[in-house]
Every structure is written in C-alpha cells, then in structure tokens.
Design a protein around this motif. Structure first.
Motif, PDB file in Angstrom:
ATOM      1  N   THR A   1       0.826  -1.196   0.000  1.00  0.00           N
ATOM      2  CA  THR A   1       0.000   0.000   0.000  1.00  0.00           C
ATOM      3  C   THR A   1       0.866   1.254   0.000  1.00  0.00           C
ATOM      4  N   PRO A   2       0.449   2.284  -0.734  1.00  0.00           N
ATOM      5  CA  PRO A   2       1.174   3.559  -0.661  1.00  0.00           C
ATOM      6  C   PRO A   2       0.721   4.402   0.530  1.00  0.00           C
ATOM      7  N   THR A   3      -0.314   3.944   1.214  1.00  0.00           N
ATOM      8  CA  THR A   3      -0.952   4.726   2.267  1.00  0.00           C
ATOM      9  C   THR A   3      -0.117   4.738   3.539  1.00  0.00           C
ATOM     10  N   LYS A   4       0.020   5.926   4.114  1.00  0.00           N
ATOM     11  CA  LYS A   4       0.774   6.095   5.361  1.00  0.00           C
ATOM     12  C   LYS A   4      -0.193   6.116   6.538  1.00  0.00           C
ATOM     13  N   LEU A   5       0.265   5.669   7.683  1.00  0.00           N
ATOM     14  CA  LEU A   5      -0.574   5.605   8.878  1.00  0.00           C
ATOM     15  C   LEU A   5      -0.421   6.850   9.739  1.00  0.00           C
ATOM     16  N   LEU A   6      -1.562   7.311  10.261  1.00  0.00           N
ATOM     17  CA  LEU A   6      -1.597   8.416  11.210  1.00  0.00           C
ATOM     18  C   LEU A   6      -2.331   7.959  12.463  1.00  0.00           C
ATOM     19  N   ALA A   7      -1.761   8.259  13.631  1.00  0.00           N
ATOM     20  CA  ALA A   7      -2.416   7.961  14.897  1.00  0.00           C
ATOM     21  C   ALA A   7      -2.569   9.248  15.694  1.00  0.00           C
ATOM     22  N   ILE A   8      -3.716   9.415  16.324  1.00  0.00           N
ATOM     23  CA  ILE A   8      -3.974  10.588  17.147  1.00  0.00           C
ATOM     24  C   ILE A   8      -3.458  10.341  18.561  1.00  0.00           C
ATOM     25  N   ILE A   9      -2.832  11.372  19.123  1.00  0.00           N
ATOM     26  CA  ILE A   9      -2.381  11.335  20.520  1.00  0.00           C
ATOM     27  C   ILE A   9      -2.838  12.642  21.165  1.00  0.00           C
ATOM     28  N   ALA A  10      -3.010  12.622  22.495  1.00  0.00           N
ATOM     29  CA  ALA A  10      -3.520  13.807  23.178  1.00  0.00           C
ATOM     30  C   ALA A  10      -2.564  14.351  24.230  1.00  0.00           C
ATOM     31  N   ASN A  11      -1.457  13.647  24.430  1.00  0.00           N
ATOM     32  CA  ASN A  11      -0.470  14.102  25.406  1.00  0.00           C
ATOM     33  C   ASN A  11       0.868  13.435  25.104  1.00  0.00           C
ATOM     34  N   LEU A  12       1.894  13.794  25.879  1.00  0.00           N
ATOM     35  CA  LEU A  12       3.239  13.270  25.641  1.00  0.00           C
ATOM     36  C   LEU A  12       3.288  11.768  25.889  1.00  0.00           C
ATOM     37  N   ARG A  13       2.551  11.307  26.870  1.00  0.00           N
ATOM     38  CA  ARG A  13       2.529   9.874  27.169  1.00  0.00           C
ATOM     39  C   ARG A  13       2.030   9.066  25.973  1.00  0.00           C
ATOM     40  N   GLY A  14       0.955   9.544  25.359  1.00  0.00           N
ATOM     41  CA  GLY A  14       0.439   8.877  24.171  1.00  0.00           C
ATOM     42  C   GLY A  14       1.428   8.906  23.027  1.00  0.00           C
ATOM     43  N   ALA A  15       2.138  10.035  22.898  1.00  0.00           N
ATOM     44  CA  ALA A  15       3.134  10.162  21.836  1.00  0.00           C
ATOM     45  C   ALA A  15       4.286   9.193  22.056  1.00  0.00           C
ATOM     46  N   GLU A  16       4.695   9.022  23.316  1.00  0.00           N
ATOM     47  CA  GLU A  16       5.782   8.091  23.620  1.00  0.00           C
ATOM     48  C   GLU A  16       5.400   6.660  23.244  1.00  0.00           C
ATOM     49  N   THR A  17       4.129   6.340  23.379  1.00  0.00           N
ATOM     50  CA  THR A  17       3.662   5.020  22.936  1.00  0.00           C
ATOM     51  C   THR A  17       3.657   4.943  21.410  1.00  0.00           C
ATOM     52  N   ALA A  18       3.102   5.963  20.769  1.00  0.00           N
ATOM     53  CA  ALA A  18       2.921   5.934  19.317  1.00  0.00           C
ATOM     54  C   ALA A  18       4.234   5.840  18.554  1.00  0.00           C
ATOM     55  N   VAL A  19       5.278   6.532  19.021  1.00  0.00           N
ATOM     56  CA  VAL A  19       6.541   6.537  18.268  1.00  0.00           C
ATOM     57  C   VAL A  19       7.232   5.175  18.297  1.00  0.00           C
ATOM     58  N   SER A  20       6.788   4.273  19.176  1.00  0.00           N
ATOM     59  CA  SER A  20       7.407   2.943  19.238  1.00  0.00           C
ATOM     60  C   SER A  20       6.907   2.024  18.128  1.00  0.00           C
ATOM     61  N   PHE A  21       5.874   2.464  17.395  1.00  0.00           N
ATOM     62  CA  PHE A  21       5.325   1.659  16.304  1.00  0.00           C
ATOM     63  C   PHE A  21       5.983   2.099  14.992  1.00  0.00           C
ATOM     64  N   GLU A  22       6.804   1.227  14.449  1.00  0.00           N
ATOM     65  CA  GLU A  22       7.685   1.583  13.337  1.00  0.00           C
ATOM     66  C   GLU A  22       6.943   2.122  12.121  1.00  0.00           C
ATOM     67  N   LYS A  23       5.800   1.522  11.803  1.00  0.00           N
ATOM     68  CA  LYS A  23       5.140   1.862  10.536  1.00  0.00           C
ATOM     69  C   LYS A  23       4.104   2.980  10.666  1.00  0.00           C
ATOM     70  N   ILE A  24       4.061   3.635  11.801  1.00  0.00           N
ATOM     71  CA  ILE A  24       3.255   4.854  11.911  1.00  0.00           C
ATOM     72  C   ILE A  24       4.108   6.025  11.429  1.00  0.00           C
TER      73      ILE A  24
END
Length: 287
Positions: free
Chosen positions: A73-96
């Motif tokens: 797929t050419p499609t890129k993934l986006l995840a919503i975060i609402a604080n730094l804690r959520g961002a720290e989780t999200a950045v651990s997912f390589e393909k986001i």
C-alpha cells in the motif's frame, strides 16, 4: 482536461469510529482498515493512543496495528495522541508515519478535549515535536475549532495566524484546520487558507471539515479554490468529536469528496473497485 493539482485524501475511520455508540469488534476494525489500505489514500487516520476511559472505542489500537497489512500500500498511517505519554507510545510503532495532535484555537475546547490550557498544549506540542524528530516521525497539528467555536471564545483569522507562526518556529510541517463542530463559513475558510498558505510555504495546510449533507460542498470548494490540497474525509460521513458537543456533526463523506474532485477533473489515482468494496464493508462496521 485534467488538473495537474495533486490532491491528498486522508481517510479517517478513527474519527468515524471513536464516537460510535456500539462497540466495533477488533477483528472487524482490522478487516475494514485492511480494505481501506487497498484504495490508495495518501494517509489513513487509523487509531489513537489516548485514555481508554475517554475514548473506549480506541482501546484496541495497538492490536489493530499489529494486524494491518502494509506490504503493498502507498498509504501512510496516522495515529492521534492527546499528550506526551500517548506520543511516547505511538513513536514505538515503526510503521506509523504521522502523529496527530489536537491543538485548539478555543480555550474551552482545549480543556474539554485534553484537560489542559492552550498555553500548556503548546508546550506539549513542542515536546512531542522533539520526540517525533528523534524517532523520525512527522507531527501533524490539528487546529481544533480552527474556523470558530460555539463557546464564545475569542476567534479571528489573526489568532489562527499567530498560532501558525508559533508552529512554524517549532518546525511543524502539517497543520490541518479543523471544523470541529461544523461552524465554518466559506468566507472564513477562503480567508484562512489564502492568508496561511503563502505565508508559510514550509507548512502543508489541510482541511478537516465536519458538515451536514446540505452544506459540505461550499466548504470544500472554498478551501480548494484557496489552494488547499489536503482533505480529510470519512466514508459514509460518520464521525465527530465526542468532546465537542452532545450532538455530533459528521465528517465530510469521502464519496462526496471523490466526486467533487473527479468533476474538476482531478485524477485521484484511487483503486475504485477497492473503494467500492470499502463502502460496502462500512455498512457492516457502522451498525
């Protein structure tokens, strides 16, 4: 003759699902998202790393991610975060690729949405931006209540431009102006994009509109004619922010967006059979 303009479509099943009253089983979310990944959207807003108490429907985002087929797929993934804690989780997912943060132009809505002041939210943006740069992710800032608000909070084009200037200093590359409760008028839409796009060439400005079925077209037309080329939508027009008002105003229906741009005409380079299958599948998801 086809326009040479490249339009980026961001499909937002996360926004459509998050306020849905009935629980959508994880396996059904996975099947639906994998079908959407076949269409050729630029970006898929697929989930969020936020408190499950606040948004129960998104509690299984990590499980959903693990089962996505991202090979062809050419499609890129986006995840919503609402604080730094959520961002720290999200950045651990390589393909986001993208992290999306809701930054409100309205003080009232920032408190309701992320339980913080606008000033503190800006500090959070700065911290998340530094985290994203470290982990090779791109932060997309959503200007919630970007076209006005129902709370009586101060609002004008200058306020929005001042926040864009601050985001520019942080090196933010994407700002999506969000019509959170469907209040945007075409004149305001046009004025904002005409002011912001030439002023900040390093930033890609997008439109995340909520609208009724009778007033979506004037909003998209105003943004497009003001040189906006990034548009969010959701199949079926479902969605809306459960933190905004009791009555949700749905997203722009992706079917309408596609028809609008094909009439220009612009080649969106989508797999239409895959899109039609996604539309059919959506009727099994939103029940």
């Amino acid at each position: 003759m086809l326009h040479q303009t490249k339009i980026k479509l961001v499909e937002c099943p996360r926004d459509a699902m998050q306020g849905w009253e009935n629980w959508i089983p994880t396996d059904k979310k996975i099947s639906y998202l994998n079908q959407l990944l076949k269409v050729g959207f630029d970006t898929l807003d697929f989930g969020s790393f936020v408190s499950p108490k606040a948004i129960p429907q998104m509690a299984d985002t990590a499980q959903v991610y693990d089962a996505l087929d991202l090979e062809n797929t050419p499609t890129k993934l986006l995840a919503i975060i609402a604080n730094l804690r959520g961002a720290e989780t999200a950045v651990s997912f390589e393909k986001i690729t993208y992290l999306g943060f809701p930054f409100s132009i309205s003080e009232t809505f920032q408190q309701r949405n992320t339980n913080s002041s606008v000033a503190d939210a800006f500090k959070t943006v700065e911290a998340i931006q530094n985290l994203c740069l470290k982990h090779h992710k791109t932060l997309a800032v959503y200007f919630s209540m970007g076209f006005g608000n129902p709370y009586g909070d101060p609002y004008n084009v200058e306020i929005v431009a001042n926040w864009a200037e601050k985001m520019n200093h942080l090196g933010i590359k994407i700002i999506a102006l969000s019509d959170t409760v469907g209040v945007a008028e075409p004149e305001i839409i046009s004025s904002l994009f005409k002011n912001l796009i030439p002023a900040y060439p390093a930033i890609e400005f997008g439109g995340h509109f909520h609208a009724r079925t009778d007033n979506w077209k004037s909003k998209i037309k105003a943004a497009f004619e003001a040189n906006c080329t990034r548009f969010d939508g959701a199949i079926g027009g479902f969605g809306g922010c459960p933190m905004a008002e009791d009555e949700l105003v749905g997203n722009i229906n992706t079917q309408d967006l596609i028809q609008f741009f094909e009439n220009e005409p612009i080649d969106l380079q989508l797999d239409k059979p895959a899109f039609n299958q996604s539309v059919a599948f959506s009727r099994e998801v939103f029940i």
